[in-house]
Scaffold this active site. Structure first.
Site, mmCIF file in Angstrom:
data_model
loop_
_atom_site.group_PDB
_atom_site.id
_atom_site.type_symbol
_atom_site.label_atom_id
_atom_site.label_comp_id
_atom_site.label_asym_id
_atom_site.label_seq_id
_atom_site.Cartn_x
_atom_site.Cartn_y
_atom_site.Cartn_z
ATOM 1 N N ASP A 26 16.491 0.544 57.991
ATOM 2 C CA ASP A 26 16.219 -0.282 56.807
ATOM 3 C C ASP A 26 15.372 0.494 55.799
ATOM 4 O OD1 ASP A 26 14.275 -0.388 58.766
ATOM 5 O OD2 ASP A 26 13.659 -2.438 58.339
ATOM 6 N N ASP A 58 28.067 4.539 52.402
ATOM 7 C CA ASP A 58 28.608 3.885 51.206
ATOM 8 C C ASP A 58 27.536 3.765 50.131
ATOM 9 O OD1 ASP A 58 31.117 3.659 52.162
ATOM 10 O OD2 ASP A 58 31.255 1.482 52.045
ATOM 11 N N LYS A 118 16.974 2.033 64.689
ATOM 12 C CA LYS A 118 15.960 0.980 64.629
ATOM 13 C C LYS A 118 15.325 0.862 66.015
ATOM 14 C CE LYS A 118 15.981 -2.756 62.149
ATOM 15 N NZ LYS A 118 14.835 -2.633 61.226
ATOM 16 N N ASP A 156 27.915 3.680 58.482
ATOM 17 C CA ASP A 156 28.923 3.055 57.627
ATOM 18 C C ASP A 156 28.246 2.545 56.347
ATOM 19 O OD1 ASP A 156 31.200 1.868 56.701
ATOM 20 O OD2 ASP A 156 31.360 0.367 58.278
ATOM 21 N N TYR A 164 31.133 -1.005 66.886
ATOM 22 C CA TYR A 164 32.533 -1.214 66.499
ATOM 23 C C TYR A 164 33.481 -1.093 67.699
ATOM 24 C CZ TYR A 164 30.971 -0.809 61.635
ATOM 25 O OH TYR A 164 30.346 -0.995 60.436
#
Ligand code: NAD
Length: 370
Positions: A227, A255, A194, A251, A143
């Site tokens: 994942d 959620d 990852k 993020d 970001y």
């Protein structure tokens, strides 16, 4: 009684002021019951600040925020300010509060209150008693990484670039914070990246392992690909205690974990910075939800996310574990007693307003204080 502590309240827009008023009620109760007293300042942020000053965060408010022990923030934004210039929009004030105070860790607990277990989108037995904490890196990663942008590359084609970048010290400080927090819980940390396909993932795993070896042998550290973590969150969420992902994965995963709990109106959060010489961290506490324009001004908002954010403030900024647990227990009992705001209403329960919910929490606090 402990000495006064400094709090800055920034209620913001929409339902922000309504839910903040209920925190005031709890703070007043604690003051009267002589648990703790605060020096409280209140100021404008977001759209309310824009309307009054032409900017969503004034220099004076930012300076005040730098000087207090903790900031309590409601929520900012709304349709009224959708067309305001980007750097003056309500969200800009919020981002500045996080960035200028270097709040690099975002703590999002996902706790399922027994009375609300049925509200989850998962089967009740998968989520009943769920109690995990996601500690998301908040100021680094894709970001903020440079270069970024969209460029014409000819022939009617464009190319967009984002850069995922982490330094070892950024990873080290968030992992150490996760280990410290785990010690106050079930002492288990799941580091998430990852490393199979990303260089930042390789470094993340390496630094997490090194930080762990340097004084945190008592904490259990495991590693998981992001994942797989997403799958495990909806398959068997109770396996987790503390999860520590980077900004982007955090993020998404936070959620996802939030929805396990059933309602936005129940979710608190904390953002913490590095400790100063006295060990105190700059901090901001806010509900996960936004300004809920659809119900703003109608006394319908659920104030529990804001009240539970205040409980986090007691725990993490003032080391008042007992006070935090009291507030959380009062919220739990109110739900056990069948009181519900509209967002968590279930058949057979009693619908209450935002103010009634706040009042009910203080009634339970009275009983707990005996
Ligand atoms: P929202 O969280 O405001 O609302 C989503 C839905 O959840 C709405 O139906 C709302 O009524 C309901 N809801 C949210 N909190 C509730 C509560 N405490 N009690 C009862 N119901 C509740 O998200 P949105 O609609 O996407 O955004 C509305 C505005 O809030 C936008 O301007 C957005 O930018 C802003 N926003 C701000 C923050 C923040 O300040 N941290 C976070 C998210 C969204």
């Amino acid at each position: 009684m402990p000495a006064n502590k400094k709090l800055l309240m920034l209620p913001g827009d929409g339902i922000g002021p309504e839910v903040m008023n209920q925190v005031r009620r709890v703070i007043d109760w604690m003051d009267k019951a002589r648990h703790v007293s605060f020096d409280i300042d209140e100021d404008l942020v977001g759209g309310a600040a824009y309307d009054a000053h032409g900017t969503s965060l004034t220099d004076e408010t930012l300076a005040d925020a730098m000087g207090v022990d903790a900031v309590l923030l409601g929520a900012v934004g709304g349709p009224k300010w959708d067309n305001v210039e980007r750097d003056k929009r309500p969200e800009a004030g919020l981002l500045a509060l996080r960035k200028e105070r270097e709040l690099f860790a975002n703590l999002r607990p996902a706790t399922v209150f027994p009375a609300l277990a049925e509200a989850s989108s998962l089967k009740t037995e998968l989520v009943a008693g769920l109690d995990m904490l996601i500690i998301r890196e908040l100021t680094g990663g894709v970001y903020f990484g440079q270069p970024r942008g969209i460029e014409d590359i000819g022939g009617g084609e464009k190319r967009a670039i984002d850069t995922q970048v982490y330094t070892s010290s950024e990873i080290d400080r968030i992992c150490r914070l996760a280990f410290d927090m785990a010690r106050k819980r079930d002492n288990r940390v799941m580091s998430v990246e990852k490393a199979n396909v990303m260089e930042t993932g390789v470094l993340w795993r390496e630094v997490a392992t090194a930080a762990h070896a340097d004084g945190y042998d008592d904490v259990e550290l495991s590693h998981m690909y992001a994942d797989n973590c997403a799958m495990q969150l909806v398959r068997a969420p109770k396996q987790f205690d503390v999860i520590v992902p980077d900004n982007l994965f955090g993020d998404i995963l936070s959620d996802c974990a939030a929805m396990l709990t059933g309602s936005l109106g129940m979710l608190p959060s904390a953002s913490l910075g590095a400790p100063d010489e006295s060990g105190r961290r700059k901090a901001m506490y806010e509900p996960v939800h936004g300004t809920a324009p659809d119900i703003a001004g109608q006394d319908k908002a659920n104030p529990l996310a804001m009240i539970l954010s205040y409980a986090m403030c007691l725990r993490y900024s003032f080391d008042m574990e007992e006070g935090a647990e009291m507030v959380e227990a009062a919220a739990k009992t109110v739900l056990d007693n069948g009181l519900r705001t509209g967002d968590i209403m279930q058949p057979g329960m009693t619908l209450v307003s935002c103010q009634q919910m706040g009042e009910a929490v203080t009634v339970e606090l009275d009983k707990l204080a005996g």
